[in-house]
Every structure is written in structure tokens, then in C-alpha cells.
Design a protein around this motif. Structure first.
Motif, mmCIF file in Angstrom:
data_model
loop_
_atom_site.group_PDB
_atom_site.id
_atom_site.type_symbol
_atom_site.label_atom_id
_atom_site.label_comp_id
_atom_site.label_asym_id
_atom_site.label_seq_id
_atom_site.Cartn_x
_atom_site.Cartn_y
_atom_site.Cartn_z
ATOM 1 N N ARG A 43 -8.993 18.281 -37.516
ATOM 2 C CA ARG A 43 -10.062 17.437 -38.436
ATOM 3 C C ARG A 43 -10.808 18.235 -39.320
ATOM 4 O O ARG A 43 -10.796 18.081 -40.524
ATOM 5 C CB ARG A 43 -10.819 16.832 -37.366
ATOM 6 N N LEU A 44 -11.042 19.579 -39.027
ATOM 7 C CA LEU A 44 -11.764 20.344 -39.891
ATOM 8 C C LEU A 44 -10.733 20.715 -41.223
ATOM 9 O O LEU A 44 -11.281 20.746 -42.208
ATOM 10 C CB LEU A 44 -12.009 21.646 -39.112
ATOM 11 N N TYR A 45 -9.619 21.136 -40.935
ATOM 12 C CA TYR A 45 -8.550 21.367 -41.843
ATOM 13 C C TYR A 45 -8.652 20.277 -42.891
ATOM 14 O O TYR A 45 -8.545 20.375 -43.974
ATOM 15 C CB TYR A 45 -7.297 21.923 -41.382
ATOM 16 N N THR A 46 -8.270 18.961 -42.309
ATOM 17 C CA THR A 46 -8.214 18.012 -43.189
ATOM 18 C C THR A 46 -9.312 17.819 -44.067
ATOM 19 O O THR A 46 -9.342 17.386 -45.116
ATOM 20 C CB THR A 46 -7.909 16.536 -42.119
ATOM 21 N N HIS A 47 -10.569 17.898 -43.437
ATOM 22 C CA HIS A 47 -11.694 17.875 -44.245
ATOM 23 C C HIS A 47 -11.812 18.792 -45.355
ATOM 24 O O HIS A 47 -12.027 18.346 -46.632
ATOM 25 C CB HIS A 47 -12.849 17.891 -43.351
ATOM 26 N N ILE A 48 -11.664 19.988 -44.930
ATOM 27 C CA ILE A 48 -11.452 20.993 -46.223
ATOM 28 C C ILE A 48 -10.751 20.839 -47.093
ATOM 29 O O ILE A 48 -10.819 21.059 -48.346
ATOM 30 C CB ILE A 48 -11.809 22.515 -45.468
ATOM 31 N N HIS A 49 -9.199 20.734 -46.778
ATOM 32 C CA HIS A 49 -8.159 20.394 -47.658
ATOM 33 C C HIS A 49 -8.567 19.261 -48.655
ATOM 34 O O HIS A 49 -8.256 19.287 -49.679
ATOM 35 C CB HIS A 49 -6.900 19.996 -46.946
ATOM 36 N N GLY A 50 -9.021 18.031 -48.391
ATOM 37 C CA GLY A 50 -9.774 16.909 -48.885
ATOM 38 C C GLY A 50 -10.745 17.444 -50.085
ATOM 39 O O GLY A 50 -10.782 16.943 -51.085
ATOM 40 N N ARG A 51 -11.359 18.532 -49.480
ATOM 41 C CA ARG A 51 -12.522 18.765 -50.636
ATOM 42 C C ARG A 51 -11.912 20.184 -51.506
ATOM 43 O O ARG A 51 -12.164 19.782 -52.709
ATOM 44 C CB ARG A 51 -13.568 19.763 -49.703
ATOM 45 N N LYS B 23 -6.582 26.518 -45.902
ATOM 46 C CA LYS B 23 -6.401 27.431 -44.653
ATOM 47 C C LYS B 23 -7.425 28.743 -44.293
ATOM 48 O O LYS B 23 -7.986 29.113 -43.554
ATOM 49 C CB LYS B 23 -5.015 28.044 -44.595
ATOM 50 N N ASP B 24 -7.693 29.541 -45.737
ATOM 51 C CA ASP B 24 -8.665 30.483 -45.814
ATOM 52 C C ASP B 24 -9.637 30.024 -45.550
ATOM 53 O O ASP B 24 -10.484 30.652 -44.854
ATOM 54 C CB ASP B 24 -8.397 31.320 -47.040
ATOM 55 N N LEU B 25 -10.377 28.899 -45.867
ATOM 56 C CA LEU B 25 -11.604 28.524 -45.744
ATOM 57 C C LEU B 25 -11.905 27.889 -44.305
ATOM 58 O O LEU B 25 -13.080 27.980 -43.741
ATOM 59 C CB LEU B 25 -12.132 27.346 -46.645
ATOM 60 N N VAL B 26 -10.884 27.378 -43.693
ATOM 61 C CA VAL B 26 -11.017 26.892 -42.343
ATOM 62 C C VAL B 26 -11.124 28.228 -41.556
ATOM 63 O O VAL B 26 -12.080 28.380 -40.659
ATOM 64 C CB VAL B 26 -9.736 26.346 -41.963
ATOM 65 N N GLN B 27 -10.457 29.156 -41.834
ATOM 66 C CA GLN B 27 -10.696 30.577 -41.142
ATOM 67 C C GLN B 27 -12.111 30.990 -41.161
ATOM 68 O O GLN B 27 -12.677 31.555 -40.214
ATOM 69 C CB GLN B 27 -9.767 31.557 -41.428
ATOM 70 N N GLU B 28 -12.584 30.955 -42.501
ATOM 71 C CA GLU B 28 -14.020 31.283 -42.540
ATOM 72 C C GLU B 28 -15.156 30.467 -41.853
ATOM 73 O O GLU B 28 -15.820 31.023 -41.129
ATOM 74 C CB GLU B 28 -14.237 31.416 -44.186
ATOM 75 N N VAL B 29 -14.613 29.291 -41.630
ATOM 76 C CA VAL B 29 -15.521 28.310 -41.032
ATOM 77 C C VAL B 29 -15.711 28.656 -39.481
ATOM 78 O O VAL B 29 -16.822 28.865 -38.973
ATOM 79 C CB VAL B 29 -15.355 26.910 -41.018
#
Length: 192
Positions: free
Chosen positions: A31-39, A47-53
Motif C-alpha cells: 500500500r505504501l508503494y502504491t501511494h508513493i508511486h501515485g504521487r 522504490k527509492d522513496l519507499v526505502q527512505e520511508v
């Protein structure tokens, strides 16, 4: 708010057990990946931003008090990571001319008429959302703006899931009725 399983894993992680964090990552990662990819709209960046989260969440988990759902806390971190990313993009040096493709130019610099149309549509959408009854507006914003699932919205608003679904459906119908004339270039009765 917190499931017993989440609470147990968070408590273990806060006490220094790094293995307890992995099941949380497995549970919330999609869900987190889907949210960030949508943004951000880019697979690799997402992928990079999810790792940072996840990195920030792990470092800050000792400060998590359980006042909200773990997913809500995670989404706040994700929003901050996205904001930081967009700020960095704004301040990046310009690319050399040979690296800029025509597609990228049109994607990042739409023609002025397209930008005006988008701004006008956003204004129409905001006006239509503002006309929603308070509860429908809250349900709509929690679902679409905060990406909360129906169950979390129901819990937050102390309503049944069926009630939340009904309000969400009615909000969509309301917005559709108000925006369809605009999108078809017809007179909009509620603006005249």
C-alpha cells in the motif's frame, strides 16, 4: 486504532528487536508503494522513496505512541519524504540539452492552455467538494486525499463500513453530477 499484532511488533521493535520490524514492512509495503508511486509517477523513484520511508520509520519508531493507526503514522512519514523529494527536484540543476527528450518537455512543461484547463478543473473540483455535506466531504477526503481504507475511515468516524461506503458513493455521484457539465463544456447550473 492498532491491531494487537501491530502493537506487539511495534513494542518489540521499540525495545530493540529489529526482527519484529520485518513483518510490519511486509504488511504495509504494497500500500505504501502504491501511494508513493501515485504521487511521483516513476517506478524507480517510488522504490527509492519507499526505502527512505522505511528507514525513517525505523529510526523514529521509538517516538510512535500509538495514538493513531500505524498506517496513518507511516503515511505522514511518506508525505514528508515526498515533499522533500519534490523540493529537491525543484532545486536540481538543469539537465544538459542533449539529455532532454521532447516527451519530458511536454510532460514537465505543458502548454499554457493545458495548464489553464487543469487549474480551472481543480477549481471546479474544489468548489464541488466544498458543496458536499460535511460527513460526505470528510469521507471523500480521507479516502482520496489521505488514502485511508474504508475500515480505517469507519473506525475514525465511528461509523459502520456500509455507512462509509454509502457516503463515498454519494459523494462520487454528487461530484459527477456537478462536474459532467463542465467537462462537456456545457453551462454549469450551480455556477450561473
Amino acid at each position: 486504532m492498532l491491531t494487537l499484532d501491530d502493537k506487539h511488533l511495534i513494542t518489540r521493535t521499540q525495545k530493540g528487536d529489529p526482527e519484529a520490524f520485518s513483518p510490519l514492512v511486509s504488511k504495509y509495503h504494497p500500500r505504501l508503494y502504491t501511494h508513493i508511486h501515485g504521487r511521483v509517477g516513476d517506478i524507480e523513484v517510488a522504490k527509492d522513496l519507499v526505502q527512505e520511508v522505511w528507514l525513517r520509520a525505523y529510526r523514529a519508531i521509538k517516538n510512535f505512541r500509538g495514538d493513531s493507526a500505524f498506517s496513518s503514522w507511516l503515511y505522514r512519514i511518506a508525505e514528508n519524504v515526498c515533499i522533500d523529494y519534490f523540493r529537491q527536484q525543484k532545486h536540481r540543476d538543469t539537465e544538459p540539452l542533449h539529455a532532454i527528450s521532447e516527451h519530458r518537455i511536454t510532460a514537465t512543461h505543458p502548454c499554457p492552455s493545458q495548464e489553464l484547463e487543469r487549474a480551472e478543473l481543480r477549481q471546479q473540483l474544489r468548489a464541488a467538494i466544498a458543496e458536499l455535506p460535511l460527513l460526505r466531504r470528510r469521507v471523500f477526503c480521507l479516502y482520496y486525499h489521505h488514502d485511508l481504507p474504508i475500515k480505517a475511515i469507519a473506525h475514525r468516524l465511528s461509523k459502520s463500513e456500509g455507512t462509509v461506503k454509502t457516503h463515498l458513493r454519494n459523494a462520487r455521484l454528487h461530484l459527477q453530477a456537478h462536474l459532467t457539465p463542465y467537462l462537456k463544456n456545457e453551462d454549469i447550473p450551480w455556477l450561473t
